[in-house]
Motif scaffolding. Structure first.
Motif, PDB file in Angstrom:
ATOM      1  N   ALA A  45      -0.037  72.905  27.205  1.00 45.65           N
ATOM      2  CA  ALA A  45      -1.254  71.632  26.792  1.00 45.65           C
ATOM      3  C   ALA A  45      -2.576  72.309  26.991  1.00 45.65           C
ATOM      4  N   ARG A  46      -2.592  73.192  27.860  1.00 44.75           N
ATOM      5  CA  ARG A  46      -3.986  73.542  28.024  1.00 44.75           C
ATOM      6  C   ARG A  46      -4.533  74.883  27.544  1.00 44.75           C
ATOM      7  N   GLU A 199      -8.408  82.517  43.824  1.00 49.56           N
ATOM      8  CA  GLU A 199      -8.357  83.734  43.934  1.00 49.56           C
ATOM      9  C   GLU A 199      -7.844  84.472  42.324  1.00 49.56           C
ATOM     10  N   TYR A 200      -7.173  83.891  42.125  1.00 53.71           N
ATOM     11  CA  TYR A 200      -6.167  83.728  40.346  1.00 53.71           C
ATOM     12  C   TYR A 200      -7.287  83.952  39.633  1.00 53.71           C
ATOM     13  N   LEU A 201      -8.615  82.316  39.531  1.00 57.10           N
ATOM     14  CA  LEU A 201      -9.582  82.382  38.653  1.00 57.10           C
ATOM     15  C   LEU A 201     -11.080  83.763  39.176  1.00 57.10           C
ATOM     16  N   ASP A 202     -11.018  84.049  40.276  1.00 55.48           N
ATOM     17  CA  ASP A 202     -11.714  85.001  40.703  1.00 55.48           C
ATOM     18  C   ASP A 202     -10.893  86.485  39.601  1.00 55.48           C
ATOM     19  N   ARG A 203      -9.730  86.875  39.874  1.00 59.68           N
ATOM     20  CA  ARG A 203      -9.246  87.534  39.200  1.00 59.68           C
ATOM     21  C   ARG A 203      -9.897  87.975  37.468  1.00 59.68           C
ATOM     22  N   LEU A 204      -9.445  86.784  37.351  1.00 61.98           N
ATOM     23  CA  LEU A 204      -9.227  86.615  35.155  1.00 61.98           C
ATOM     24  C   LEU A 204     -10.522  86.403  35.185  1.00 61.98           C
ATOM     25  N   CYS A 209     -12.523  86.583  31.706  1.00 60.22           N
ATOM     26  CA  CYS A 209     -11.950  86.145  30.498  1.00 60.22           C
ATOM     27  C   CYS A 209     -12.981  84.947  30.974  1.00 60.22           C
ATOM     28  N   THR A 210     -12.704  83.647  30.508  1.00 62.51           N
ATOM     29  CA  THR A 210     -12.912  82.124  30.770  1.00 62.51           C
ATOM     30  C   THR A 210     -11.773  81.759  31.509  1.00 62.51           C
ATOM     31  N   ALA A 211     -12.082  80.853  32.687  1.00 65.33           N
ATOM     32  CA  ALA A 211     -10.404  80.863  32.941  1.00 65.33           C
ATOM     33  C   ALA A 211     -10.445  79.106  33.442  1.00 65.33           C
ATOM     34  N   ASP A 212      -9.488  78.878  33.632  1.00 63.30           N
ATOM     35  CA  ASP A 212      -9.306  77.218  33.887  1.00 63.30           C
ATOM     36  C   ASP A 212      -7.217  77.651  34.434  1.00 63.30           C
ATOM     37  N   PHE A 277       7.278  69.154  44.656  1.00 59.78           N
ATOM     38  CA  PHE A 277       7.256  70.816  44.045  1.00 59.78           C
ATOM     39  C   PHE A 277       5.797  71.449  43.794  1.00 59.78           C
ATOM     40  N   ARG A 278       4.975  72.403  44.964  1.00 61.34           N
ATOM     41  CA  ARG A 278       3.391  72.563  44.299  1.00 61.34           C
ATOM     42  C   ARG A 278       3.754  73.547  42.886  1.00 61.34           C
ATOM     43  N   ARG A 279       2.739  73.749  41.984  1.00 60.93           N
ATOM     44  CA  ARG A 279       3.147  74.974  40.900  1.00 60.93           C
ATOM     45  C   ARG A 279       1.561  75.291  40.802  1.00 60.93           C
ATOM     46  N   VAL A 280       0.942  76.123  40.832  1.00 61.71           N
ATOM     47  CA  VAL A 280       0.049  77.064  40.979  1.00 61.71           C
ATOM     48  C   VAL A 280      -0.453  77.314  38.720  1.00 61.71           C
ATOM     49  N   PHE A 281      -0.979  77.542  38.109  1.00 67.67           N
ATOM     50  CA  PHE A 281      -1.396  77.060  36.588  1.00 67.67           C
ATOM     51  C   PHE A 281      -2.408  77.725  36.413  1.00 67.67           C
ATOM     52  N   ALA A 282      -2.579  78.202  35.004  1.00 70.03           N
ATOM     53  CA  ALA A 282      -3.569  79.366  35.389  1.00 70.03           C
ATOM     54  C   ALA A 282      -3.677  79.955  33.595  1.00 70.03           C
ATOM     55  N   VAL A 283      -4.919  79.543  32.664  1.00 66.96           N
ATOM     56  CA  VAL A 283      -4.990  79.857  31.601  1.00 66.96           C
ATOM     57  C   VAL A 283      -6.206  80.257  31.164  1.00 66.96           C
ATOM     58  N   ALA A 284      -5.994  82.274  31.148  1.00 69.74           N
ATOM     59  CA  ALA A 284      -7.663  82.515  30.804  1.00 69.74           C
ATOM     60  C   ALA A 284      -7.027  83.166  29.439  1.00 69.74           C
ATOM     61  N   ARG A 285      -8.812  82.794  28.832  1.00 69.51           N
ATOM     62  CA  ARG A 285      -8.972  83.853  27.059  1.00 69.51           C
ATOM     63  C   ARG A 285     -10.067  84.386  27.013  1.00 69.51           C
TER      64      ARG A 285
END
Length: 288
Positions: A45-46, A199-204, A209-212, A277-285
């Protein structure tokens, strides 16, 4: 989360079990298919518009193919390939989902080890659902995967972020008890390369990339006797069950101990058992 070939038993010099690739059971994994698919839909959805049509899409760690098939609803004319290391998962995916899609696209599945997978052609979208936590050092692969995207393409993934939850903590503690340490010590500690959202945000963003990036905790209401044990039999327990193999008495003893601990940690309620249940999401353009 899907990787496997049936391994030989291996041990470290200390006698503890060495990390090995788990054998997967598609039927067991799919017993909680609705709960497992929801984060993938929330991830998609993102994801914004893709740079070309028909789109070229890769699903890394496709498992039994049920969530890969959901991609055809969003991009009905896309050419989609799911990659997985597990012959059991790939067999199920090919039988159930491979072939032309109603929207004029195609869906196929190929053997692929995410530890060294390199895009062989330009992709508009590379996506992964609950698989990268099984890949040691997976953040180190982000650069080559993003390089494989077309300008304006997207890399999107979600990974579990619940490795400190009772389900996983109790499993790790049991594996490291004196009665199990020689055979199972360390097998439950497979999250060391899973990063926190920042940390994922920093990597991407560091890769241009533009990251969400975000996290969500799903409070899942599970049904049936010992539903948390039933859940982890499809995922976190696979390395243990693979290592114990055909030693049925050992499997039964281990499951009995783990079942008792899970019943105390996750008591049933009048309408089922709540399993956060915790989950981590990333969308990098990638920059267009």
């Amino acid at each position: 989360m899907h990787s496997d070939t049936a391994p030989d038993a291996r041990h470290t010099a200390s006698g503890a079990a060495a990390p090995q690739t788990p054998t997967w059971d598609p039927g067991q994994y799919l017993r909680h298919a609705d709960h497992r698919a929801r984060p993938f839909l929330d991830l998609l959805a993102r994801v914004g518009a893709l740079p070309t049509a028909p789109a070229r899409i890769a699903d890394l760690g496709c498992g039994p193919g049920n969530v890969t098939a959901l991609l055809t609803g969003r991009w009905p004319d896309a050419r989609i390939t799911g990659y997985d290391l597990s012959p059991q998962m790939l067999r199920r995916a090919e039988e159930e989902y491979a072939g032309p899609t109603p929207g004029g696209g195609s869906l196929d599945f190929r053997h692929g080890d995410l530890a060294d997978w390199v895009p062989g052609e330009p992709y508009d979208l590379i996506v992964s659902n609950a698989a990268l936590q099984w890949v040691p050092g997976h953040p180190g692969s982000f650069a080559r995967w993003i390089d494989g995207l077309r300008p304006g393409g997207t890399f999107a993934f979600q990974v579990p972020g619940n490795f400190t939850a009772p389900s996983h903590r109790l499993l790790a503690e049991l594996c490291d008890t004196p009665r199990w340490r020689d055979r199972l010590g360390g097998l439950a500690a497979r999250h060391t390369d899973t990063l926190e959202p920042g940390e994922y945000l920093d990597r991407l963003t560091g890769l241009g990339c533009t990251a969400d990036v975000w996290e969500t905790t799903y409070h899942q209401l599970l049904q049936g006797p010992d539903p948390v044990l039933d859940w982890v039999k499809g995922t976190a327990l696979r390395p243990v069950l693979t290592t114990l193999g055909d030693d049925r008495p050992a499997v039964d003893r281990f499951l009995a101990e783990y079942r008792r601990a899970l019943r105390e940690a996750y008591p049933p309620g009048p309408r089922g058992t709540v399993f956060p249940f915790r989950r981590v999401f990333a969308v990098a353009r990638k920059e267009a």
